[in-house]
Motif scaffolding. Structure first.
Motif, mmCIF file in Angstrom:
data_model
loop_
_atom_site.group_PDB
_atom_site.id
_atom_site.type_symbol
_atom_site.label_atom_id
_atom_site.label_comp_id
_atom_site.label_asym_id
_atom_site.label_seq_id
_atom_site.Cartn_x
_atom_site.Cartn_y
_atom_site.Cartn_z
ATOM 1 N N ASP A 100 0.382 -0.924 -0.164
ATOM 2 C CA ASP A 100 -0.095 0.496 0.226
ATOM 3 C C ASP A 100 1.051 1.357 0.489
ATOM 4 O O ASP A 100 1.648 1.960 1.338
ATOM 5 N N LEU A 101 0.872 2.176 -0.983
ATOM 6 C CA LEU A 101 2.890 2.786 -1.036
ATOM 7 C C LEU A 101 2.204 3.734 -1.587
ATOM 8 O O LEU A 101 1.163 3.670 -2.913
ATOM 9 N N ALA B 98 7.397 4.486 -1.768
ATOM 10 C CA ALA B 98 7.227 3.874 -2.854
ATOM 11 C C ALA B 98 8.593 3.125 -3.512
ATOM 12 O O ALA B 98 9.626 2.213 -2.476
ATOM 13 N N ASP B 99 9.590 3.759 -3.143
ATOM 14 C CA ASP B 99 10.637 4.259 -3.059
ATOM 15 C C ASP B 99 11.983 2.984 -1.721
ATOM 16 O O ASP B 99 12.449 2.529 -1.790
ATOM 17 N N ALA B 100 11.444 3.759 -1.071
ATOM 18 C CA ALA B 100 11.924 3.581 0.656
ATOM 19 C C ALA B 100 11.357 1.826 1.048
ATOM 20 O O ALA B 100 12.537 1.291 1.474
ATOM 21 N N GLU B 101 10.266 1.964 0.864
ATOM 22 C CA GLU B 101 10.126 0.723 0.882
ATOM 23 C C GLU B 101 10.755 -0.262 -0.507
ATOM 24 O O GLU B 101 10.588 -1.685 0.223
ATOM 25 N N ILE B 102 11.221 0.280 -1.560
ATOM 26 C CA ILE B 102 11.671 -1.322 -1.881
ATOM 27 C C ILE B 102 13.185 -1.093 -1.976
ATOM 28 O O ILE B 102 13.331 -2.549 -1.566
ATOM 29 N N GLN C 282 -0.442 0.927 -6.436
ATOM 30 C CA GLN C 282 -0.022 2.274 -7.249
ATOM 31 C C GLN C 282 1.136 1.983 -6.174
ATOM 32 O O GLN C 282 1.832 2.034 -5.514
ATOM 33 N N PRO C 283 2.090 3.424 -6.741
ATOM 34 C CA PRO C 283 1.960 4.219 -7.342
ATOM 35 C C PRO C 283 1.738 3.811 -8.529
ATOM 36 O O PRO C 283 2.359 2.183 -8.749
ATOM 37 N N GLU C 284 1.416 4.279 -9.951
ATOM 38 C CA GLU C 284 1.274 3.911 -11.673
ATOM 39 C C GLU C 284 2.699 3.644 -11.751
ATOM 40 O O GLU C 284 2.462 2.599 -12.650
ATOM 41 N N ASP C 285 3.613 3.683 -11.978
ATOM 42 C CA ASP C 285 4.513 3.904 -11.881
ATOM 43 C C ASP C 285 5.790 2.628 -11.130
ATOM 44 O O ASP C 285 7.102 2.813 -10.912
ATOM 45 N N LEU C 286 5.017 2.224 -9.922
ATOM 46 C CA LEU C 286 5.811 0.917 -9.217
ATOM 47 C C LEU C 286 6.557 0.380 -10.008
ATOM 48 O O LEU C 286 7.984 0.229 -9.577
ATOM 49 N N LEU D 23 10.422 -0.609 -9.683
ATOM 50 C CA LEU D 23 11.312 -1.915 -9.055
ATOM 51 C C LEU D 23 12.177 -1.774 -10.402
ATOM 52 O O LEU D 23 13.356 -2.630 -10.033
ATOM 53 N N ARG D 24 12.068 -1.884 -11.568
ATOM 54 C CA ARG D 24 13.385 -2.489 -12.343
ATOM 55 C C ARG D 24 14.826 -0.559 -12.314
ATOM 56 O O ARG D 24 15.766 -1.622 -12.549
ATOM 57 N N ASP D 25 14.076 -0.253 -12.402
ATOM 58 C CA ASP D 25 15.273 0.702 -11.531
ATOM 59 C C ASP D 25 16.123 0.979 -10.363
ATOM 60 O O ASP D 25 17.167 1.119 -10.311
ATOM 61 N N ALA D 26 15.510 -0.155 -9.854
ATOM 62 C CA ALA D 26 15.605 -0.838 -8.302
ATOM 63 C C ALA D 26 17.171 -1.909 -8.887
ATOM 64 O O ALA D 26 17.015 -2.209 -7.370
ATOM 65 N N GLY D 27 16.606 -2.666 -10.075
ATOM 66 C CA GLY D 27 17.407 -3.997 -9.920
ATOM 67 C C GLY D 27 16.928 -5.059 -10.236
ATOM 68 O O GLY D 27 17.019 -6.052 -9.974
#
Length: 264
Positions: free
Chosen positions: A50-51, A56-60, A83-87, A91-95
Motif C-alpha cells: 500500500d504505497l 515507494a522507493d524507500a519500501e523497495i 500504486q503508485p502507477e509507476d511502481l 522496481l526495474r530501476d532498483a534492479g
C-alpha cells in the motif's frame, strides 16, 4: 460478476491476508508491505503493498535490504492496479528483472463449465507420492523448457507437510505423462489457486488443459471454495474464457537476485 468487488475481495483475502503456501514458510506484515519468507525450496516475495510516490522507493530499498540479508532471491508480485502507477518502473530501476505479464482471471465455481473430460486414451492420475511428483516435474520441464528442481522440492514438501493444501494431477497417454497441473488450497481462503498447467507440445490442442482445469475446479467446489483464480498466459486465456473465467487485472513478477547487484 462484480469485477470491482471481487478484485477487492481477492486483494484482501489472498494478498493482504496472505497465508503461507508451504510448510515452513511464514507471512510477515511489515508497515505497508506483506511478504512471504519461504523455505529453501519455496517461494519468497512481496504479496501486497500500500504505497504512494512518497513511500515507494524507500519500501523497495527496505525489501531489497531484508531479503539480501537472508541471501535469497525474491519476487515482488505486481498487479495492474497497484500504486503508485509507476511502481513497475521503480522496481526495474532498483534492479528487479520483470517476467512476462499475465492476466489474473477469476471464476465463481457456480458459473463454471465443469464437465470437460480428457480426450480418448488419456487418463488423469492424482499425485500423492514422490513418483507422481517426478512425473509432474518432468512434464513441467518439457512443457515450459525450465528446470523442475524447485517445483519438485516444493510439491513434495507440500504433499508430505500438509497434503490438504495442494492438489496435483498428471495426464497420462498410456503410461506417458503428457500434461500436469496443481492447485493450492489455503485454509480459510475463498479462492483456490490453479497453477502450473502445462502440456507437452505434441499433445496440445486436444482439450487436456481444459480437462485439468475442470478436474481441479470440481475438487475446489467439493471442498467449499467459492472462486478459482489463475495467472493466465496469452495461450491459456482463451481456453479459460470459454470455461467461464473473467479477466480482472494483470500481474507481473519482478524478481530480485541479490548476487546480480551485490550487497544492497
Amino acid at each position: 460478476m462484480d469485477h470491482v468487488a471481487v478484485l477487492a475481495l481477492f486483494d484482501r483475502d489472498m494478498r493482504e491476508g496472505a497465508r503461507p503456501d508451504a510448510p515452513g514458510a511464514r507471512i510477515e506484515h511489515v508497515g505497508k508491505v506483506v511478504r512471504q519468507v519461504g523455505t529453501e525450496q519455496g517461494w519468497s516475495g512481496v504479496t501486497w503493498s500500500d504505497l504512494d510516490e512518497a513511500t515507494a522507493d524507500a519500501e523497495i530499498a527496505e525489501q531489497i535490504r531484508y531479503f539480501s540479508g537472508l541471501g535469497i532471491e525474491f519476487e515482488w508480485k505486481l498487479y495492474g492496479h497497484d500504486q503508485p502507477e509507476d511502481l513497475g518502473q521503480r522496481l526495474r530501476d532498483a534492479g528487479f528483472a520483470s517476467a512476462p505479464e499475465e492476466t489474473l482471471m477469476i471464476a465463481e465455481l457456480g458459473d463454471l463449465a465443469l464437465d470437460a473430460e480428457p480426450p480418448e486414451g488419456v487418463r488423469l492420475l492424482p499425485v500423492t507420492d514422490r513418483a507422481g511428483v517426478d512425473l509432474v516435474a518432468d512434464v513441467h520441464e518439457q512443457a515450459f523448457g525450465t528446470d523442475g528442481t524447485r517445483l519438485r522440492r516444493q510439491l513434495l514438501a507440500q504433499l508430505t507437510g500438509d497434503e490438504d493444501t495442494v492438489v496435483a494431477v498428471v495426464a497420462l497417454a498410456g503410461d506417458v505423462p503428457v500434461s500436469a497441473a496443481r492447485m493450492e488450497l489455503l485454509p480459510g481462503a475463498r479462492f483456490a489457486g490453479l497453477w502450473g498447467g502445462g502440456t507437452v507440445e505434441a499433445w496440445r490442442g486436444r482439450g487436456i488443459y481444459r480437462a485439468l482445469v475442470a478436474h481441479r475446479a470440481r475438487v475446489a467446489a467439493d471442498r467449499g471454495y467459492r472462486y478459482v483464480q489463475v495467472d493466465a498466459s496469452s495461450q491459456s486465456r482463451p481456453v479459460l474464457a470459454r470455461l467461464g473465467f473473467q479477466p480482472l487485472t494483470t500481474t507481473t513478477p519482478y524478481v530480485f537476485t541479490p548476487d546480480a547487484t551485490g550487497p544492497a
